[in-house]
Design a protein around this motif. Structure first.
Motif, PDB file in Angstrom:
ATOM      1  N   VAL A 354       0.838  -1.204   0.000  1.00 41.48           N
ATOM      2  CA  VAL A 354       0.000   0.000   0.000  1.00 41.48           C
ATOM      3  C   VAL A 354       0.872   1.253   0.000  1.00 41.48           C
ATOM      4  N   ALA A 355       1.858   1.301   0.901  1.00 36.74           N
ATOM      5  CA  ALA A 355       2.701   2.489   1.030  1.00 36.74           C
ATOM      6  C   ALA A 355       3.524   2.725  -0.230  1.00 36.74           C
ATOM      7  N   LEU A 356       4.104   1.671  -0.788  1.00 37.69           N
ATOM      8  CA  LEU A 356       4.940   1.832  -1.973  1.00 37.69           C
ATOM      9  C   LEU A 356       4.110   2.296  -3.169  1.00 37.69           C
ATOM     10  N   ASN A 357       2.928   1.723  -3.347  1.00 37.40           N
ATOM     11  CA  ASN A 357       2.066   2.157  -4.438  1.00 37.40           C
ATOM     12  C   ASN A 357       1.664   3.619  -4.302  1.00 37.40           C
ATOM     13  N   LEU A 358       1.293   4.021  -3.104  1.00 37.19           N
ATOM     14  CA  LEU A 358       0.869   5.410  -2.899  1.00 37.19           C
ATOM     15  C   LEU A 358       2.039   6.383  -3.056  1.00 37.19           C
ATOM     16  N   LEU A 359       3.223   5.981  -2.633  1.00 34.41           N
ATOM     17  CA  LEU A 359       4.410   6.823  -2.847  1.00 34.41           C
ATOM     18  C   LEU A 359       4.670   7.009  -4.341  1.00 34.41           C
ATOM     19  N   LEU A 360       4.617   5.929  -5.092  1.00 38.48           N
ATOM     20  CA  LEU A 360       4.873   6.006  -6.529  1.00 38.48           C
ATOM     21  C   LEU A 360       3.773   6.788  -7.248  1.00 38.48           C
ATOM     22  N   ASP A 361       2.540   6.665  -6.766  1.00 35.38           N
ATOM     23  CA  ASP A 361       1.425   7.412  -7.358  1.00 35.38           C
ATOM     24  C   ASP A 361       1.602   8.918  -7.177  1.00 35.38           C
ATOM     25  N   ARG A 362       1.910   9.301  -5.947  1.00 37.52           N
ATOM     26  CA  ARG A 362       1.900  10.725  -5.589  1.00 37.52           C
ATOM     27  C   ARG A 362       3.160  11.457  -6.043  1.00 37.52           C
ATOM     28  N   PHE A 363       4.286  10.731  -6.120  1.00 34.08           N
ATOM     29  CA  PHE A 363       5.556  11.406  -6.397  1.00 34.08           C
ATOM     30  C   PHE A 363       6.264  10.752  -7.591  1.00 34.08           C
ATOM     31  N   PRO A 364       5.946  11.187  -8.813  1.00 33.22           N
ATOM     32  CA  PRO A 364       6.562  10.602 -10.014  1.00 33.22           C
ATOM     33  C   PRO A 364       8.079  10.776 -10.052  1.00 33.22           C
ATOM     34  N   ARG A 365       8.612  11.790  -9.345  1.00 35.12           N
ATOM     35  CA  ARG A 365      10.057  12.053  -9.378  1.00 35.12           C
ATOM     36  C   ARG A 365      10.725  11.626  -8.066  1.00 35.12           C
ATOM     37  N   LEU A 366      10.062  10.800  -7.307  1.00 31.17           N
ATOM     38  CA  LEU A 366      10.588  10.332  -6.024  1.00 31.17           C
ATOM     39  C   LEU A 366      11.988   9.727  -6.194  1.00 31.17           C
ATOM     40  N   ARG A 367      12.920  10.165  -5.338  1.00 30.78           N
ATOM     41  CA  ARG A 367      14.284   9.648  -5.382  1.00 30.78           C
ATOM     42  C   ARG A 367      14.971   9.945  -4.054  1.00 30.78           C
TER      43      ARG A 367
END
Length: 393
Positions: A354-367
Motif C-alpha cells: 500500500v505504502a509503496l504504491n501510494l508513494l509512486l502514485d503521488r511522487f513521479p520524481r521520487l528519489r
C-alpha cells in the motif's frame, strides 16, 4: 551494490552485502562462543527442526530469562502452537486484507504532511506500522515516541552478540538494552491490568480473556507476548519499506519496470526482503549433539543463523548479488520458515504494498536525496535504514 554497502556505512560484519561468501557455511566463533551458519540449506534445516534447534535461547542468557515467559519467539512445541493460536486469527489473510482501507487512510494522511525534502523513516516508514499495530493491540498510537526510544535502545550496538567474555562496552549495552525492555514491559503491564478491569475490543483484551489448557495467561505472559507483537509488528515493516525504496532507487531499470507495471510491487518487496533482509540473523540452541552442514555441533550450543547471508547463497539463488524484481521463484527467508514463520508477514507485506504504491502514485520524481546519505541501523543483526532522506519533486 558492493560499493554502496561501504558508501552507506553498513556494518562491516555483513560481508554478503559486499559480494563475499564465508570460508565455510557452518563454523564456530571463538570470540563470541557461538556457531555461525550462513548457508541456505543449512539454515532451512535448522528452522524446520525445532526439536533439535530450540528457539528458547534465553536459557543461555541468564539476564534475559525474565522476559521469556509468554515470549512467542522463545517458545518450542507444544507451548508455541498453543500461544500462537490465540492471536493467529488477527493475522489471517482475510482479516489483514480488511485492514487495507485503514492502512491506505493512514498512509495518505502521512504523505500529505511530507515536505519536498522528506525523511522516509520519520515521516512514513516508522509511524505507519506503529499506528496500525498500536490500534490492533489497543495501546495509544500517540505513545509512538516512547516506543521508538525503547526499541532504539534495544538495537543500538554495533557489535556482534557474545555469550562469553563480554567487553565492558558489551556489558553496558546489554544492561541498557534490558533497561529499555523493562520500561516497555512496565508500560504494557499497566495496559494489561487495565484490560482485566475493563476489557475492550482489542488484542490485549482478547489475550486477557484467553485460556490455554483451561488456564488464563499471567500478566507476565501477556506482557511479553504483547511486547513481541508491538516490536516485531512495526520494526519489520519500517525496515522493509526503507529497504524496498532504497533498492528501487539504486536500480533505476528495476524501478522503471515497477512503475510501469504495479502488479510487480509485491515481487519487488519479496526481492528487497532477499536482497536487504531486515532481520539479518536469528538464533537457536541445540538440544542434543547434531550435525549441520557436515559439522558436528554439541548439545546446548548457541547458533546464529544468518538468514541474510542465506538469501545470497548461490547454491539457491542464481546471480544472488543482482536485484531482480522478476526473480521467480524467490524462496527468500526474510520472514523465516517453519513454525516460527513471521506471524505478521501478511500485514507487513500489505503495509509495504500500500505504502509503496501510494508513494509512486503521488511522487513521479521520487528519489533519494543526493546531498544527504542514508543512515543504517548500527546492529550487525539487522539491515535497515534509520534515516532515508528523499526528494519528492
Amino acid at each position: 551494490m558492493t560499493a554502496l554497502a561501504d558508501t552507506w556505512g553498513i556494518n562491516a560484519a555483513q560481508f554478503w552485502l559486499r559480494g563475499q561468501r564465508p570460508d565455510r557455511e557452518v563454523g564456530y566463533d571463538e570470540a563470541t562462543g557461538m556457531w555461525e551458519v550462513h548457508g541456505y540449506p543449512e539454515i532451512l534445516r535448522a528452522l524446520s527442526d525445532p526439536a533439535t534447534f530450540s528457539s528458547h535461547t534465553q536459557r543461555l542468557v541468564p539476564e534475559a530469562r525474565g522476559f521469556s515467559e509468554g515470549n512467542l519467539t522463545q517458545l518450542d512445541p507444544p507451548d508455541h502452537q498453543k500461544l500462537r493460536k490465540l492471536v493467529s486469527h488477527a493475522f489471517t489473510p482475510k482479516v489483514v486484507a480488511d485492514l487495507e482501507p485503514r492502512i491506505a487512510e493512514i498512509t495518505v494522511e502521512l504523505l500529505g504532511q511530507m515536505q519536498d525534502r522528506a525523511e522516509l523513516v520519520a515521516d512514513l516508514a516508522y509511524p505507519l506500522p506503529v499506528i496500525v499495530i498500536a490500534e490492533l493491540l489497543g495501546v495509544p498510537a500517540g505513545d509512538r515516541d516512547k516506543f521508538k526510544r525503547w526499541v532504539d535502545g534495544m538495537f543500538n550496538s554495533t557489535n556482534k552478540v557474545s555469550i562469553k567474555d563480554r567487553s565492558p562496552e558489551d556489558e553496558a549495552y546489554f544492561a541498557s538494552a534490558m533497561e529499555q525492555v523493562g520500561e516497555l514491559a512496565n508500560y504494557l503491564t499497566e495496559h494489561v491490568r487495565e484490560r482485566r478491569a475493563k476489557p475492550r475490543e482489542d488484542l490485549l483484551s482478547k489475550l486477557v480473556e484467553a485460556e490455554v489448557d483451561g488456564v488464563r495467561l499471567t500478566d507476565a505472559e501477556i506482557t511479553n507476548f504483547g511486547m513481541v507483537l508491538l516490536v516485531a509488528g512495526h520494526i519489520t515493516t519500517t525496515m522493509l519499506l526503507g529497504n524496498a525504496l532504497l533498492c528501487l532507487d539504486a536500480h533505476p531499470d528495476q524501478c522503471a519496470m515497477v512503475r510501469a507495471d504495479r502488479s510487480r510491487v509485491p515481487a519487488a518487496i519479496e526481492e528487497s526482503l532477499r536482497f536487504l533482509s531486515p532481520f539479518a540473523a536469528v538464533s537457536r540452541v541445540t538440544t542434543e549433539e547434531t550435525e549441520l552442514g557436515g559439522v558436528r555441533i554439541p548439545a546446548d550450543q548457541m547458533l546464529l543463523l544468518w538468514i541474510a547471508a542465506a538469501n545470497r547463497d548461490p547454491r539457491q539463488f542464481a546471480d544472488p548479488n543482482v536485484f531482480d524484481v522478476t526473480r521467480d521463484p524467490n524462496p527468500q527467508l526474510g520472514f523465516g520458515r517453519g513454525i516460527h514463520f513471521c506471524l505478521g508477514a501478511p500485514l507487513a507485506r500489505l503495509e509495504g504494498k500500500v505504502a509503496l504504491n501510494l508513494l509512486l502514485d503521488r511522487f513521479p520524481r521520487l528519489r533519494t536525496d543526493p546531498d544527504r546519505a542514508p543512515r543504517f541501523l548500527p546492529s550487525p543483526n539487522m539491515t535497515g535504514v534509520s534515516e532515508l532522506p528523499l526528494r519528492l519533486r
